[in-house]
Design a protein around this motif. Sequence first.
Motif, PDB file in Angstrom:
ATOM      1  N   SER A  20      23.144   3.614  11.823  1.00 17.96           N
ATOM      2  CA  SER A  20      21.800   4.179  11.645  1.00 17.96           C
ATOM      3  C   SER A  20      20.824   3.121  11.144  1.00 17.96           C
ATOM      4  O   SER A  20      19.694   3.038  11.625  1.00 17.96           O
ATOM      5  CB  SER A  20      21.836   5.340  10.658  1.00 17.96           C
ATOM      6  N   ALA A  21      21.281   2.304  10.188  1.00 21.43           N
ATOM      7  CA  ALA A  21      20.423   1.232   9.676  1.00 21.43           C
ATOM      8  C   ALA A  21      20.121   0.208  10.759  1.00 21.43           C
ATOM      9  O   ALA A  21      18.980  -0.264  10.886  1.00 21.43           O
ATOM     10  CB  ALA A  21      21.085   0.557   8.471  1.00 21.43           C
ATOM     11  N   ALA A  22      21.106  -0.131  11.567  1.00 20.30           N
ATOM     12  CA  ALA A  22      20.901  -1.103  12.638  1.00 20.30           C
ATOM     13  C   ALA A  22      19.948  -0.565  13.695  1.00 20.30           C
ATOM     14  O   ALA A  22      19.084  -1.291  14.198  1.00 20.30           O
ATOM     15  CB  ALA A  22      22.240  -1.467  13.277  1.00 20.30           C
ATOM     16  N   LEU A  23      20.063   0.707  14.038  1.00 16.38           N
ATOM     17  CA  LEU A  23      19.153   1.312  15.012  1.00 16.38           C
ATOM     18  C   LEU A  23      17.726   1.374  14.461  1.00 16.38           C
ATOM     19  O   LEU A  23      16.760   1.157  15.191  1.00 16.38           O
ATOM     20  CB  LEU A  23      19.643   2.702  15.404  1.00 16.38           C
ATOM     21  N   GLY A  24      17.598   1.671  13.171  1.00 16.98           N
ATOM     22  CA  GLY A  24      16.277   1.683  12.539  1.00 16.98           C
ATOM     23  C   GLY A  24      15.632   0.300  12.566  1.00 16.98           C
ATOM     24  O   GLY A  24      14.443   0.157  12.868  1.00 16.98           O
ATOM     25  N   LEU A  25      16.416  -0.722  12.265  1.00 19.08           N
ATOM     26  CA  LEU A  25      15.918  -2.100  12.319  1.00 19.08           C
ATOM     27  C   LEU A  25      15.510  -2.468  13.743  1.00 19.08           C
ATOM     28  O   LEU A  25      14.464  -3.073  13.960  1.00 19.08           O
ATOM     29  CB  LEU A  25      16.981  -3.071  11.801  1.00 19.08           C
ATOM     30  N   GLN A  26      16.315  -2.057  14.709  1.00 17.51           N
ATOM     31  CA  GLN A  26      15.986  -2.347  16.108  1.00 17.51           C
ATOM     32  C   GLN A  26      14.656  -1.702  16.502  1.00 17.51           C
ATOM     33  O   GLN A  26      13.827  -2.328  17.158  1.00 17.51           O
ATOM     34  CB  GLN A  26      17.096  -1.844  17.020  1.00 17.51           C
ATOM     35  N   ARG A  27      14.420  -0.462  16.085  1.00 13.51           N
ATOM     36  CA  ARG A  27      13.148   0.223  16.399  1.00 13.51           C
ATOM     37  C   ARG A  27      11.972  -0.507  15.770  1.00 13.51           C
ATOM     38  O   ARG A  27      10.929  -0.688  16.398  1.00 13.51           O
ATOM     39  CB  ARG A  27      13.195   1.672  15.928  1.00 13.51           C
ATOM     40  N   LYS A  28      12.136  -0.952  14.518  1.00 12.32           N
ATOM     41  CA  LYS A  28      11.053  -1.677  13.849  1.00 12.32           C
ATOM     42  C   LYS A  28      10.750  -2.996  14.563  1.00 12.32           C
ATOM     43  O   LYS A  28       9.587  -3.351  14.759  1.00 12.32           O
ATOM     44  CB  LYS A  28      11.420  -1.942  12.392  1.00 12.32           C
ATOM     45  N   LEU A  59       0.949 -20.900  15.789  1.00 19.12           N
ATOM     46  CA  LEU A  59       1.317 -21.665  14.597  1.00 19.12           C
ATOM     47  C   LEU A  59       0.096 -22.131  13.813  1.00 19.12           C
ATOM     48  O   LEU A  59       0.166 -22.299  12.604  1.00 19.12           O
ATOM     49  CB  LEU A  59       2.189 -22.863  14.990  1.00 19.12           C
ATOM     50  N   ASN A  60      -1.021 -22.319  14.482  1.00 20.52           N
ATOM     51  CA  ASN A  60      -2.234 -22.767  13.800  1.00 20.52           C
ATOM     52  C   ASN A  60      -2.867 -21.674  12.937  1.00 20.52           C
ATOM     53  O   ASN A  60      -3.739 -21.958  12.128  1.00 20.52           O
ATOM     54  CB  ASN A  60      -3.264 -23.278  14.812  1.00 20.52           C
ATOM     55  N   ASP A  61      -2.439 -20.429  13.101  1.00 24.35           N
ATOM     56  CA  ASP A  61      -2.976 -19.334  12.293  1.00 24.35           C
ATOM     57  C   ASP A  61      -2.324 -19.256  10.921  1.00 24.35           C
ATOM     58  O   ASP A  61      -2.849 -18.620  10.020  1.00 24.35           O
ATOM     59  CB  ASP A  61      -2.803 -17.999  13.014  1.00 24.35           C
ATOM     60  N   GLY A  62      -1.176 -19.853  10.757  1.00 27.84           N
ATOM     61  CA  GLY A  62      -0.516 -19.887   9.463  1.00 27.84           C
ATOM     62  C   GLY A  62       0.602 -18.876   9.322  1.00 27.84           C
ATOM     63  O   GLY A  62       0.633 -17.849   9.999  1.00 27.84           O
ATOM     64  N   VAL A  63       1.492 -19.160   8.404  1.00 23.46           N
ATOM     65  CA  VAL A  63       2.655 -18.319   8.166  1.00 23.46           C
ATOM     66  C   VAL A  63       2.237 -16.950   7.645  1.00 23.46           C
ATOM     67  O   VAL A  63       2.791 -15.928   8.034  1.00 23.46           O
ATOM     68  CB  VAL A  63       3.622 -19.002   7.170  1.00 23.46           C
ATOM     69  N   ARG A  64       1.258 -16.918   6.769  1.00 24.51           N
ATOM     70  CA  ARG A  64       0.835 -15.672   6.144  1.00 24.51           C
ATOM     71  C   ARG A  64       0.470 -14.618   7.185  1.00 24.51           C
ATOM     72  O   ARG A  64       0.831 -13.452   7.061  1.00 24.51           O
ATOM     73  CB  ARG A  64      -0.355 -15.945   5.222  1.00 24.51           C
ATOM     74  N   LEU A  65      -0.243 -15.014   8.221  1.00 25.58           N
ATOM     75  CA  LEU A  65      -0.640 -14.062   9.252  1.00 25.58           C
ATOM     76  C   LEU A  65       0.508 -13.729  10.192  1.00 25.58           C
ATOM     77  O   LEU A  65       0.661 -12.579  10.603  1.00 25.58           O
ATOM     78  CB  LEU A  65      -1.815 -14.616  10.056  1.00 25.58           C
ATOM     79  N   ASN A  66       1.304 -14.717  10.534  1.00 21.94           N
ATOM     80  CA  ASN A  66       2.365 -14.502  11.509  1.00 21.94           C
ATOM     81  C   ASN A  66       3.543 -13.718  10.954  1.00 21.94           C
ATOM     82  O   ASN A  66       4.284 -13.104  11.708  1.00 21.94           O
ATOM     83  CB  ASN A  66       2.836 -15.838  12.070  1.00 21.94           C
ATOM     84  N   VAL A  67       3.723 -13.714   9.645  1.00 20.79           N
ATOM     85  CA  VAL A  67       4.838 -12.990   9.046  1.00 20.79           C
ATOM     86  C   VAL A  67       4.439 -11.561   8.669  1.00 20.79           C
ATOM     87  O   VAL A  67       5.292 -10.727   8.394  1.00 20.79           O
ATOM     88  CB  VAL A  67       5.391 -13.758   7.821  1.00 20.79           C
ATOM     89  N   ARG A  68       3.160 -11.261   8.716  1.00 17.84           N
ATOM     90  CA  ARG A  68       2.689  -9.945   8.280  1.00 17.84           C
ATOM     91  C   ARG A  68       3.357  -8.768   8.990  1.00 17.84           C
ATOM     92  O   ARG A  68       3.714  -7.787   8.333  1.00 17.84           O
ATOM     93  CB  ARG A  68       1.178  -9.842   8.425  1.00 17.84           C
ATOM     94  N   PRO A  69       3.559  -8.777  10.308  1.00 20.08           N
ATOM     95  CA  PRO A  69       4.230  -7.629  10.925  1.00 20.08           C
ATOM     96  C   PRO A  69       5.617  -7.355  10.344  1.00 20.08           C
ATOM     97  O   PRO A  69       6.011  -6.203  10.170  1.00 20.08           O
ATOM     98  CB  PRO A  69       4.321  -8.014  12.402  1.00 20.08           C
ATOM     99  N   PHE A  70       6.352  -8.406  10.015  1.00 16.61           N
ATOM    100  CA  PHE A  70       7.677  -8.229   9.433  1.00 16.61           C
ATOM    101  C   PHE A  70       7.576  -7.675   8.016  1.00 16.61           C
ATOM    102  O   PHE A  70       8.399  -6.869   7.596  1.00 16.61           O
ATOM    103  CB  PHE A  70       8.441  -9.555   9.440  1.00 16.61           C
ATOM    104  N   PHE A  71       6.544  -8.098   7.284  1.00 12.84           N
ATOM    105  CA  PHE A  71       6.313  -7.580   5.939  1.00 12.84           C
ATOM    106  C   PHE A  71       5.956  -6.098   6.015  1.00 12.84           C
ATOM    107  O   PHE A  71       6.482  -5.283   5.259  1.00 12.84           O
ATOM    108  CB  PHE A  71       5.178  -8.381   5.281  1.00 12.84           C
ATOM    109  N   ALA A  73       6.695  -3.974   8.332  1.00 13.16           N
ATOM    110  CA  ALA A  73       7.841  -3.199   8.805  1.00 13.16           C
ATOM    111  C   ALA A  73       8.931  -3.078   7.745  1.00 13.16           C
ATOM    112  O   ALA A  73       9.823  -2.246   7.862  1.00 13.16           O
ATOM    113  CB  ALA A  73       8.424  -3.834  10.063  1.00 13.16           C
ATOM    114  N   GLY A  74       8.863  -3.917   6.711  1.00 13.13           N
ATOM    115  CA  GLY A  74       9.867  -3.866   5.646  1.00 13.13           C
ATOM    116  C   GLY A  74      11.207  -4.436   6.059  1.00 13.13           C
ATOM    117  O   GLY A  74      12.243  -3.989   5.572  1.00 13.13           O
ATOM    118  N   VAL A  75      11.201  -5.421   6.948  1.00 14.97           N
ATOM    119  CA  VAL A  75      12.467  -5.990   7.418  1.00 14.97           C
ATOM    120  C   VAL A  75      12.827  -7.305   6.741  1.00 14.97           C
ATOM    121  O   VAL A  75      13.890  -7.852   7.008  1.00 14.97           O
ATOM    122  CB  VAL A  75      12.472  -6.170   8.954  1.00 14.97           C
ATOM    123  N   LEU A  76      11.960  -7.809   5.881  1.00 14.52           N
ATOM    124  CA  LEU A  76      12.268  -9.051   5.175  1.00 14.52           C
ATOM    125  C   LEU A  76      13.234  -8.765   4.034  1.00 14.52           C
ATOM    126  O   LEU A  76      13.173  -7.722   3.395  1.00 14.52           O
ATOM    127  CB  LEU A  76      10.986  -9.686   4.634  1.00 14.52           C
TER     128      LEU A  76
END
Length: 118
Positions: A20-28, A59-71, A73-76
């Motif tokens: 269930s956790a793996a399927l939830g992660l896959q959906r996110k 990459l020129n937009d920076g890590v802060r912007l590019n990592v936001r979707p993962f933040f 989604a709560g997958v970090l």
Amino acid sequence: MERQRAEVRDEVTGAQARLSAALGLQRKLERILDGEAPYDIYVRWKQTHEQPIGWEPDLNDGVRLNVRPFFEAGVLRAPFNVHWRTDRGKNPDGSERENDKHLKLAEKLDVRRRAGRA
């Protein structure tokens, strides 16, 4: 994923919860790839037709912007201290530097189509 399904078939203890956790992660992660709000990347200094659609990091937009979707989604594994409120200062046109903005995927696609970039 297949290993978790095999463990469920073999009735291993806790396998159903892991599946269930793996399927939830896959959906996110799929939602991040699609880029629908709030799992999109918004770059305040780019025009709407230049905004990334789905997981299209620059990459020129920076890590802060590019990592936001993962933040969002709560997958970090570990949270970090960053905010996406309004920045100090103003844009050259005098407007606020708004960072916590999400554009609809359909809106981005429509703007790109009208700009001839689709």
